[in-house]
Design a protein around this motif. Structure first.
Motif, PDB file in Angstrom:
ATOM      1  N   MET A   1      16.968  -8.463  30.714  1.00 26.49           N
ATOM      2  CA  MET A   1      15.959  -7.549  30.240  1.00 26.49           C
ATOM      3  C   MET A   1      16.690  -6.408  29.542  1.00 26.49           C
ATOM      4  O   MET A   1      17.720  -5.930  30.005  1.00 26.49           O
ATOM      5  N   LYS A   2      16.124  -5.953  28.442  1.00 23.98           N
ATOM      6  CA  LYS A   2      16.713  -4.840  27.706  1.00 23.98           C
ATOM      7  C   LYS A   2      15.894  -3.592  27.949  1.00 23.98           C
ATOM      8  O   LYS A   2      14.670  -3.633  27.949  1.00 23.98           O
ATOM      9  N   ILE A   3      16.611  -2.475  28.221  1.00 25.82           N
ATOM     10  CA  ILE A   3      15.924  -1.202  28.390  1.00 25.82           C
ATOM     11  C   ILE A   3      16.515  -0.198  27.404  1.00 25.82           C
ATOM     12  O   ILE A   3      17.700  -0.251  27.077  1.00 25.82           O
ATOM     13  N   LYS A   4      15.677   0.700  26.944  1.00 31.19           N
ATOM     14  CA  LYS A   4      16.130   1.765  26.058  1.00 31.19           C
ATOM     15  C   LYS A   4      16.240   3.050  26.864  1.00 31.19           C
ATOM     16  O   LYS A   4      15.397   3.329  27.708  1.00 31.19           O
ATOM     17  N   THR A   5      17.293   3.802  26.589  1.00 27.36           N
ATOM     18  CA  THR A   5      17.494   5.069  27.272  1.00 27.36           C
ATOM     19  C   THR A   5      18.244   6.024  26.347  1.00 27.36           C
ATOM     20  O   THR A   5      18.883   5.592  25.392  1.00 27.36           O
ATOM     21  N   THR A   6      18.138   7.294  26.649  1.00 27.07           N
ATOM     22  CA  THR A   6      18.844   8.300  25.865  1.00 27.07           C
ATOM     23  C   THR A   6      20.076   8.751  26.635  1.00 27.07           C
ATOM     24  O   THR A   6      20.000   9.033  27.830  1.00 27.07           O
ATOM     25  N   ILE A   7      21.201   8.778  25.934  1.00 23.86           N
ATOM     26  CA  ILE A   7      22.436   9.267  26.534  1.00 23.86           C
ATOM     27  C   ILE A   7      22.883  10.532  25.805  1.00 23.86           C
ATOM     28  O   ILE A   7      22.529  10.749  24.648  1.00 23.86           O
ATOM     29  N   HIS A   8      23.648  11.348  26.507  1.00 25.29           N
ATOM     30  CA  HIS A   8      24.193  12.576  25.933  1.00 25.29           C
ATOM     31  C   HIS A   8      25.706  12.481  25.981  1.00 25.29           C
ATOM     32  O   HIS A   8      26.292  12.236  27.045  1.00 25.29           O
ATOM     33  N   ILE A   9      26.329  12.665  24.839  1.00 23.85           N
ATOM     34  CA  ILE A   9      27.779  12.563  24.721  1.00 23.85           C
ATOM     35  C   ILE A   9      28.353  13.979  24.703  1.00 23.85           C
ATOM     36  O   ILE A   9      27.861  14.845  23.974  1.00 23.85           O
ATOM     37  N   HIS A  10      29.355  14.187  25.543  1.00 26.31           N
ATOM     38  CA  HIS A  10      30.009  15.487  25.658  1.00 26.31           C
ATOM     39  C   HIS A  10      31.503  15.324  25.432  1.00 26.31           C
ATOM     40  O   HIS A  10      32.064  14.251  25.671  1.00 26.31           O
ATOM     41  N   HIS A  11      32.130  16.397  24.991  1.00 24.51           N
ATOM     42  CA  HIS A  11      33.583  16.422  24.853  1.00 24.51           C
ATOM     43  C   HIS A  11      34.119  17.374  25.919  1.00 24.51           C
ATOM     44  O   HIS A  11      33.624  18.490  26.069  1.00 24.51           O
ATOM     45  N   LEU A  12      35.135  16.921  26.652  1.00 26.86           N
ATOM     46  CA  LEU A  12      35.720  17.711  27.733  1.00 26.86           C
ATOM     47  C   LEU A  12      37.217  17.863  27.482  1.00 26.86           C
ATOM     48  O   LEU A  12      37.928  16.873  27.303  1.00 26.86           O
ATOM     49  N   LYS A  13      37.667  19.108  27.434  1.00 27.65           N
ATOM     50  CA  LYS A  13      39.101  19.370  27.276  1.00 27.65           C
ATOM     51  C   LYS A  13      39.434  20.667  27.996  1.00 27.65           C
ATOM     52  O   LYS A  13      38.868  21.714  27.721  1.00 27.65           O
ATOM     53  N   GLU A  40      23.170  13.350  21.096  1.00 24.43           N
ATOM     54  CA  GLU A  40      22.440  12.420  21.956  1.00 24.43           C
ATOM     55  C   GLU A  40      22.146  11.178  21.146  1.00 24.43           C
ATOM     56  O   GLU A  40      22.025  11.241  19.920  1.00 24.43           O
ATOM     57  N   GLN A  41      22.076  10.051  21.832  1.00 22.95           N
ATOM     58  CA  GLN A  41      21.799   8.785  21.161  1.00 22.95           C
ATOM     59  C   GLN A  41      20.873   7.957  22.025  1.00 22.95           C
ATOM     60  O   GLN A  41      20.947   7.997  23.255  1.00 22.95           O
ATOM     61  N   GLU A  42      20.019   7.204  21.383  1.00 24.15           N
ATOM     62  CA  GLU A  42      19.199   6.239  22.114  1.00 24.15           C
ATOM     63  C   GLU A  42      19.939   4.917  22.060  1.00 24.15           C
ATOM     64  O   GLU A  42      20.386   4.489  20.997  1.00 24.15           O
ATOM     65  N   ILE A  43      20.120   4.318  23.219  1.00 24.22           N
ATOM     66  CA  ILE A  43      20.832   3.046  23.284  1.00 24.22           C
ATOM     67  C   ILE A  43      19.977   2.008  23.993  1.00 24.22           C
ATOM     68  O   ILE A  43      19.026   2.339  24.699  1.00 24.22           O
ATOM     69  N   GLU A  44      20.350   0.760  23.791  1.00 25.17           N
ATOM     70  CA  GLU A  44      19.673  -0.345  24.461  1.00 25.17           C
ATOM     71  C   GLU A  44      20.686  -1.006  25.384  1.00 25.17           C
ATOM     72  O   GLU A  44      21.812  -1.298  24.978  1.00 25.17           O
ATOM     73  N   ILE A  45      20.298  -1.177  26.620  1.00 27.92           N
ATOM     74  CA  ILE A  45      21.197  -1.721  27.650  1.00 27.92           C
ATOM     75  C   ILE A  45      20.614  -3.028  28.183  1.00 27.92           C
ATOM     76  O   ILE A  45      19.406  -3.130  28.444  1.00 27.92           O
TER      77      ILE A  45
END
Length: 93
Positions: A1-13, A40-45
């Protein structure tokens, strides 16, 4: 099953690091001196159709039960030790 979700990408240093790294969260963390929100990006998992979380939940609860029982036993041992010490001394006024 494929689900769509929003992820947030951060940079850490951190200041002592030569090179930073990227982190992915399901939430937008606040910006600070070490971590910044990139986008932020919407991805399918792809998730297995027959996924059943119960076995993992049971295992986590069993581990928690062991930790709680160990802490309980430690406390009982401390109480027993205090009782033994009180019984070993002579009481006088």
């Amino acid at each position: 099953m494929k689900i769509k979700t929003t992820i947030h990408i951060h940079h850490l240093k951190f200041p002592w690091e030569e090179k930073g790294e990227y982190e992915v969260f399901s939430f937008k963390a606040p910006n600070d001196e070490n971590r910044t929100h990139v986008c932020e990006q919407e991805i399918e998992i792809e998730v297995p159709d027959n996924y059943d979380p119960r076995a993992q939940q049971i295992a986590a609860l069993e581990e928690k039960r062991q930790r709680v029982m160990a802490e309980y036993q430690k406390t009982v041992n401390e109480i027993n030790d205090r009782i033994s010490k009180l019984q070993a001394i002579t009481y006088s006024e």
